[in-house]
Design a protein around this motif. Structure first.
Motif: not given
Length: 118
Positions: A62-67, A73-76, A78-88
């Motif tokens: 569970l600890i490993k899965a949480a990490k 989530i951090k990667d996604v 970051g990628e989402l923010q990058t995608s939104i900026k690119k789209w804008q």
């Protein structure tokens, strides 16, 4: 008379069955009882150890899965923010063109209204 006979037969058969049940469930001797209790205790102790081990393994998983989830989530994110900026950035020229066209349409509407009022 037949009912009396069946009653006696029932009592006799019931007595035999009851006696057999008592003999089968009678307590064991002290030595046998202690051996049985020790065996059961050892089995119980082994089960508890296995449960503890499984619980610790589950906790580690569970600890490993949480990490890993946090990293994903951090990667996604970051990628989402990058995608939104690119789209804008991609729609910015189109947005400006649309705003210009809307302004032109509004101006034409005003001119039509002015023409209709005259």
């Amino acid at each position: 008379m037949a009912s009396g006979r069946s009653l006696l037969t029932g009592l006799f058969v019931g007595g035999i069955i009851g006696g057999a049940a008592v003999l089968l469930t009678a307590p064991s001797s002290g030595k046998q009882l202690r051996e049985k209790m020790k065996t059961n205790y050892d089995s119980f102790e082994e089960t508890i150890k296995r449960l503890k081990s499984d619980g610790l393994a589950l906790k580690d998983q569970l600890i490993k899965a949480a990490k890993e989830s946090t990293d994903v989530i951090k990667d996604v994110g970051g990628e989402l923010q990058t995608s939104i900026k690119k789209w804008q950035e991609e729609i910015k020229p189109h947005q400006q063109d649309l705003q210009k066209e809307i302004a032109d349409i509004e101006e034409k509407i005003r001119q039509l209204e002015k023409t209709l009022q005259n």
